[in-house]
Design a protein around this motif. Structure first.
Motif, PDB file in Angstrom:
ATOM      1  N   ASN A  53      68.322  67.182  21.811  1.00  0.00           N
ATOM      2  CA  ASN A  53      68.404  67.071  20.228  1.00  0.00           C
ATOM      3  C   ASN A  53      69.602  68.290  19.746  1.00  0.00           C
ATOM      4  N   PRO A  56      68.458  71.638  16.523  1.00  0.00           N
ATOM      5  CA  PRO A  56      67.820  72.874  16.478  1.00  0.00           C
ATOM      6  C   PRO A  56      69.198  74.019  16.544  1.00  0.00           C
ATOM      7  N   ALA A  60      69.829  76.865  13.900  1.00  0.00           N
ATOM      8  CA  ALA A  60      69.708  78.167  14.465  1.00  0.00           C
ATOM      9  C   ALA A  60      70.852  78.808  13.504  1.00  0.00           C
ATOM     10  N   LEU A 232      63.525  74.496  12.219  1.00  0.00           N
ATOM     11  CA  LEU A 232      63.881  75.150  13.565  1.00  0.00           C
ATOM     12  C   LEU A 232      62.587  75.149  14.251  1.00  0.00           C
ATOM     13  N   ALA A 233      61.496  75.800  13.729  1.00  0.00           N
ATOM     14  CA  ALA A 233      60.583  76.035  14.735  1.00  0.00           C
ATOM     15  C   ALA A 233      59.724  74.618  14.808  1.00  0.00           C
ATOM     16  N   SER A 235      61.086  71.504  15.277  1.00  0.00           N
ATOM     17  CA  SER A 235      62.142  70.884  16.418  1.00  0.00           C
ATOM     18  C   SER A 235      61.853  71.527  17.618  1.00  0.00           C
ATOM     19  N   LEU A 236      61.985  72.904  17.693  1.00  0.00           N
ATOM     20  CA  LEU A 236      61.678  73.570  19.135  1.00  0.00           C
ATOM     21  C   LEU A 236      60.362  73.163  19.667  1.00  0.00           C
ATOM     22  N   ASP A 238      58.493  70.784  19.185  1.00  0.00           N
ATOM     23  CA  ASP A 238      58.703  69.391  19.625  1.00  0.00           C
ATOM     24  C   ASP A 238      59.415  69.352  21.110  1.00  0.00           C
ATOM     25  N   SER A 239      60.362  70.121  21.101  1.00  0.00           N
ATOM     26  CA  SER A 239      61.156  69.957  22.461  1.00  0.00           C
ATOM     27  C   SER A 239      60.497  70.359  23.514  1.00  0.00           C
ATOM     28  N   VAL A 240      59.539  71.346  23.579  1.00  0.00           N
ATOM     29  CA  VAL A 240      58.926  71.691  24.741  1.00  0.00           C
ATOM     30  C   VAL A 240      57.451  71.170  24.818  1.00  0.00           C
TER      31      VAL A 240
END
Length: 266
Positions: A53, A56, A60, A232-233, A235-236, A238-240
Protein backbone atom coordinates in the motif's frame (compact mmCIF):
# COMPACT_ATOMS: atom_id res chain seq x y z
CA UNK A 1 28.73 -28.54 -21.47
CA UNK A 2 28.93 -27.78 -17.74
CA UNK A 3 27.13 -29.71 -15.03
CA UNK A 4 25.06 -26.61 -14.14
CA UNK A 5 23.79 -26.29 -17.72
CA UNK A 6 22.82 -29.97 -17.76
CA UNK A 7 20.86 -29.59 -14.54
CA UNK A 8 19.05 -26.47 -15.87
CA UNK A 9 18.17 -28.28 -19.11
CA UNK A 10 16.84 -31.19 -17.10
CA UNK A 11 14.64 -28.87 -14.99
CA UNK A 12 13.29 -27.16 -18.11
CA UNK A 13 12.49 -30.56 -19.67
CA UNK A 14 10.69 -31.63 -16.48
CA UNK A 15 8.59 -28.46 -16.47
CA UNK A 16 7.70 -28.95 -20.12
CA UNK A 17 6.66 -32.54 -19.41
CA UNK A 18 4.52 -31.35 -16.47
CA UNK A 19 2.72 -28.82 -18.66
CA UNK A 20 2.17 -31.46 -21.36
CA UNK A 21 0.75 -33.84 -18.79
CA UNK A 22 -1.66 -31.17 -17.50
CA UNK A 23 -2.83 -30.25 -20.99
CA UNK A 24 -3.27 -33.85 -22.16
CA UNK A 25 -5.05 -35.39 -19.19
CA UNK A 26 -6.81 -38.61 -20.31
CA UNK A 27 -10.60 -38.71 -20.26
CA UNK A 28 -11.99 -39.71 -16.90
CA UNK A 29 -8.85 -38.68 -15.00
CA UNK A 30 -9.02 -35.60 -12.78
CA UNK A 31 -6.65 -32.87 -14.03
CA UNK A 32 -6.23 -29.15 -14.65
CA UNK A 33 -6.60 -27.96 -18.27
CA UNK A 34 -3.71 -25.91 -19.58
CA UNK A 35 -5.73 -22.69 -19.92
CA UNK A 36 -6.71 -22.81 -16.23
CA UNK A 37 -3.12 -23.52 -15.25
CA UNK A 38 -2.03 -20.38 -17.10
CA UNK A 39 -4.71 -18.30 -15.38
CA UNK A 40 -3.61 -19.52 -11.97
CA UNK A 41 0.01 -18.80 -12.85
CA UNK A 42 -0.87 -15.24 -13.92
CA UNK A 43 -2.98 -14.54 -10.84
CA UNK A 44 -0.06 -15.52 -8.65
CA UNK A 45 1.87 -12.51 -9.96
CA UNK A 46 -1.02 -10.04 -9.94
CA UNK A 47 0.57 -6.63 -9.07
CA UNK A 48 -2.54 -5.52 -7.19
CA UNK A 49 -1.99 -8.41 -4.79
CA UNK A 50 1.80 -8.32 -4.54
CA UNK A 51 2.43 -4.55 -4.31
CA UNK A 52 2.33 -2.85 -0.93
CA UNK A 53 0.00 0.00 0.00
CA UNK A 54 1.74 3.24 -1.12
CA UNK A 55 -0.52 5.56 0.92
CA UNK A 56 1.54 5.38 4.16
CA UNK A 57 4.74 6.59 2.50
CA UNK A 58 2.88 9.56 0.99
CA UNK A 59 1.25 10.34 4.34
CA UNK A 60 4.61 10.07 6.07
CA UNK A 61 6.06 12.62 3.65
CA UNK A 62 3.11 14.93 4.26
CA UNK A 63 3.32 14.91 8.05
CA UNK A 64 7.12 15.19 8.14
CA UNK A 65 6.89 18.31 5.97
CA UNK A 66 3.64 19.97 6.99
CA UNK A 67 3.79 19.50 10.76
CA UNK A 68 6.96 21.58 11.26
CA UNK A 69 5.78 24.09 8.64
CA UNK A 70 2.50 24.63 10.47
CA UNK A 71 4.43 25.22 13.71
CA UNK A 72 6.60 27.78 11.91
CA UNK A 73 3.56 29.56 10.49
CA UNK A 74 2.17 29.87 14.02
CA UNK A 75 5.50 31.29 15.17
CA UNK A 76 6.16 28.71 17.86
CA UNK A 77 9.44 29.28 19.70
CA UNK A 78 10.12 32.38 17.60
CA UNK A 79 10.33 30.41 14.34
CA UNK A 80 10.45 31.98 10.88
CA UNK A 81 7.11 31.86 9.06
CA UNK A 82 8.69 32.03 5.58
CA UNK A 83 9.35 28.27 5.62
CA UNK A 84 12.90 28.65 4.30
CA UNK A 85 14.35 26.63 7.19
CA UNK A 86 12.00 23.78 6.19
CA UNK A 87 13.00 23.79 2.53
CA UNK A 88 14.74 20.40 2.59
CA UNK A 89 11.58 18.83 4.01
CA UNK A 90 9.50 20.62 1.35
CA UNK A 91 11.46 18.90 -1.41
CA UNK A 92 12.47 15.50 -0.07
CA UNK A 93 9.48 14.75 2.18
CA UNK A 94 6.53 16.79 1.02
CA UNK A 95 7.48 16.75 -2.65
CA UNK A 96 9.32 13.51 -3.31
CA UNK A 97 7.44 11.11 -1.03
CA UNK A 98 4.01 12.47 -1.96
CA UNK A 99 4.80 12.24 -5.67
CA UNK A 100 6.21 8.73 -5.26
CA UNK A 101 3.10 7.63 -3.39
CA UNK A 102 0.91 9.18 -6.07
CA UNK A 103 2.69 7.37 -8.91
CA UNK A 104 2.37 4.04 -7.10
CA UNK A 105 -1.33 4.69 -6.48
CA UNK A 106 -1.66 5.19 -10.25
CA UNK A 107 -0.35 1.70 -10.92
CA UNK A 108 -2.86 0.28 -8.46
CA UNK A 109 -5.70 2.05 -10.27
CA UNK A 110 -6.56 4.48 -7.45
CA UNK A 111 -7.26 7.64 -9.43
CA UNK A 112 -8.33 9.93 -6.57
CA UNK A 113 -5.33 9.08 -4.37
CA UNK A 114 -3.02 9.41 -7.38
CA UNK A 115 -4.25 12.93 -8.18
CA UNK A 116 -4.30 14.12 -4.55
CA UNK A 117 -0.81 12.88 -3.63
CA UNK A 118 0.72 14.06 -6.91
CA UNK A 119 -0.92 17.49 -6.76
CA UNK A 120 0.22 18.22 -3.22
CA UNK A 121 3.63 16.76 -3.99
CA UNK A 122 3.89 19.19 -6.88
CA UNK A 123 2.86 22.02 -4.57
CA UNK A 124 5.66 21.29 -2.10
CA UNK A 125 8.19 20.94 -4.93
CA UNK A 126 7.06 24.33 -6.27
CA UNK A 127 7.22 25.92 -2.82
CA UNK A 128 10.71 24.57 -2.27
CA UNK A 129 11.85 25.74 -5.70
CA UNK A 130 10.49 29.23 -5.04
CA UNK A 131 12.61 29.51 -1.91
CA UNK A 132 15.77 28.31 -3.70
CA UNK A 133 17.86 31.03 -5.42
CA UNK A 134 18.83 28.51 -8.12
CA UNK A 135 15.35 28.77 -9.67
CA UNK A 136 15.55 32.59 -9.73
CA UNK A 137 12.03 33.05 -8.37
CA UNK A 138 12.86 35.52 -5.60
CA UNK A 139 16.09 37.33 -6.71
CA UNK A 140 14.26 39.56 -9.25
CA UNK A 141 12.04 40.75 -6.39
CA UNK A 142 14.82 41.52 -3.91
CA UNK A 143 14.23 44.89 -2.28
CA UNK A 144 16.80 47.50 -1.44
CA UNK A 145 16.70 46.57 2.25
CA UNK A 146 17.17 42.86 1.62
CA UNK A 147 13.52 41.78 1.79
CA UNK A 148 11.12 41.00 -1.02
CA UNK A 149 9.13 43.64 -2.83
CA UNK A 150 5.37 43.97 -2.70
CA UNK A 151 5.11 42.66 -6.27
CA UNK A 152 6.35 39.25 -5.16
CA UNK A 153 3.74 38.84 -2.42
CA UNK A 154 0.96 40.22 -4.59
CA UNK A 155 1.91 37.69 -7.29
CA UNK A 156 2.67 34.59 -5.22
CA UNK A 157 -0.65 34.88 -3.37
CA UNK A 158 -2.46 33.65 -6.48
CA UNK A 159 -0.60 30.33 -6.26
CA UNK A 160 -1.97 29.75 -2.76
CA UNK A 161 -5.43 30.83 -3.89
CA UNK A 162 -5.73 28.29 -6.68
CA UNK A 163 -4.20 25.45 -4.68
CA UNK A 164 -7.00 26.27 -2.26
CA UNK A 165 -9.54 26.00 -5.08
CA UNK A 166 -8.11 22.59 -5.98
CA UNK A 167 -8.46 21.58 -2.33
CA UNK A 168 -12.15 22.54 -2.43
CA UNK A 169 -12.59 20.19 -5.39
CA UNK A 170 -10.86 17.44 -3.43
CA UNK A 171 -13.16 18.20 -0.50
CA UNK A 172 -16.25 17.68 -2.65
CA UNK A 173 -14.95 14.36 -3.95
CA UNK A 174 -13.94 13.20 -0.46
CA UNK A 175 -17.57 13.20 0.71
CA UNK A 176 -17.78 9.61 -0.57
CA UNK A 177 -14.59 8.48 1.23
CA UNK A 178 -14.29 9.02 5.00
CA UNK A 179 -14.57 11.65 7.72
CA UNK A 180 -10.80 11.99 8.22
CA UNK A 181 -10.26 13.02 4.60
CA UNK A 182 -13.21 15.41 4.71
CA UNK A 183 -11.72 17.20 7.73
CA UNK A 184 -8.25 17.19 6.10
CA UNK A 185 -9.44 18.77 2.84
CA UNK A 186 -11.70 21.21 4.69
CA UNK A 187 -8.73 22.45 6.71
CA UNK A 188 -6.60 22.71 3.56
CA UNK A 189 -9.42 24.61 1.80
CA UNK A 190 -9.22 27.16 4.63
CA UNK A 191 -5.41 27.27 4.96
CA UNK A 192 -4.48 28.09 1.37
CA UNK A 193 -6.84 31.06 0.78
CA UNK A 194 -5.80 32.45 4.17
CA UNK A 195 -2.14 32.16 3.13
CA UNK A 196 -3.01 34.02 -0.07
CA UNK A 197 -4.66 36.76 1.99
CA UNK A 198 -1.58 36.92 4.25
CA UNK A 199 0.68 37.48 1.23
CA UNK A 200 -1.60 40.19 -0.13
CA UNK A 201 -1.68 41.91 3.25
CA UNK A 202 2.11 41.79 3.39
CA UNK A 203 2.17 43.23 -0.10
CA UNK A 204 0.19 46.19 1.28
CA UNK A 205 2.67 46.50 4.19
CA UNK A 206 0.05 45.40 6.72
CA UNK A 207 2.42 43.24 8.74
CA UNK A 208 0.13 42.84 11.75
CA UNK A 209 -2.75 41.54 9.62
CA UNK A 210 -0.38 39.31 7.63
CA UNK A 211 0.97 37.78 10.85
CA UNK A 212 -2.53 37.09 12.18
CA UNK A 213 -3.54 35.43 8.92
CA UNK A 214 -0.37 33.31 8.90
CA UNK A 215 -1.10 32.08 12.41
CA UNK A 216 -4.64 31.18 11.32
CA UNK A 217 -3.33 29.32 8.29
CA UNK A 218 -0.76 27.56 10.47
CA UNK A 219 -3.53 26.37 12.80
CA UNK A 220 -5.49 25.02 9.81
CA UNK A 221 -2.37 23.27 8.49
CA UNK A 222 -1.83 21.79 11.95
CA UNK A 223 -5.32 20.24 11.71
CA UNK A 224 -4.30 18.79 8.33
CA UNK A 225 -1.18 17.36 9.98
CA UNK A 226 -3.22 15.76 12.77
CA UNK A 227 -5.49 14.11 10.20
CA UNK A 228 -2.40 12.94 8.31
CA UNK A 229 -0.87 11.43 11.46
CA UNK A 230 -4.15 9.67 12.25
CA UNK A 231 -4.52 8.25 8.72
CA UNK A 232 -0.86 7.17 8.75
CA UNK A 233 -1.30 5.36 12.06
CA UNK A 234 -4.46 3.65 10.78
CA UNK A 235 -2.70 2.48 7.60
CA UNK A 236 0.37 1.16 9.41
CA UNK A 237 -1.71 -0.69 12.01
CA UNK A 238 -3.62 -2.40 9.20
CA UNK A 239 -0.38 -3.24 7.36
CA UNK A 240 0.91 -5.39 10.23
CA UNK A 241 -2.49 -6.93 11.10
CA UNK A 242 -2.70 -5.39 14.53
CA UNK A 243 -5.69 -6.59 16.57
CA UNK A 244 -6.83 -2.98 16.90
CA UNK A 245 -7.78 -0.58 14.14
CA UNK A 246 -8.50 3.13 13.99
CA UNK A 247 -11.89 4.02 12.49
CA UNK A 248 -11.73 6.46 9.59
CA UNK A 249 -15.48 7.16 9.51
CA UNK A 250 -16.68 5.51 6.31
CA UNK A 251 -18.86 7.79 4.16
CA UNK A 252 -19.08 5.65 1.04
CA UNK A 253 -22.79 4.98 1.61
CA UNK A 254 -23.71 8.57 2.46
CA UNK A 255 -24.15 9.46 -1.21
CA UNK A 256 -25.25 6.63 -3.53
CA UNK A 257 -22.86 5.69 -6.31
CA UNK A 258 -23.72 6.82 -9.83
CA UNK A 259 -24.36 3.24 -10.96
CA UNK A 260 -26.88 2.69 -8.16
CA UNK A 261 -28.67 5.95 -9.00
CA UNK A 262 -28.86 5.02 -12.69
CA UNK A 263 -30.30 1.61 -11.85
CA UNK A 264 -32.96 3.14 -9.59
CA UNK A 265 -33.95 5.68 -12.27
CA UNK A 266 -34.56 2.86 -14.73
Amino acid sequence: MSTTTQVDDSKQWDRAQSVDNISSTPTGVTGVPLEYFEKLHGARFNPAKTFGNPAPVALAGLVMCLTPLSCQLMGWRGSDSSGAANNGAHIFCGGLLLLLGGILEFFLGHTFSFVVFSAYGGFFFALGATLMPFFNATPPYAGAEGGLTTEFYNSFGFFYLFIGLLSVLFLVCSIRTNIVLVVLFLAYSIAFPVLAAADWQRGQHNEASAHTLEVTAGAACFVVSLCGWYALAASLLDSVDMPISLPMGDLSKLIPARKAVDEESR
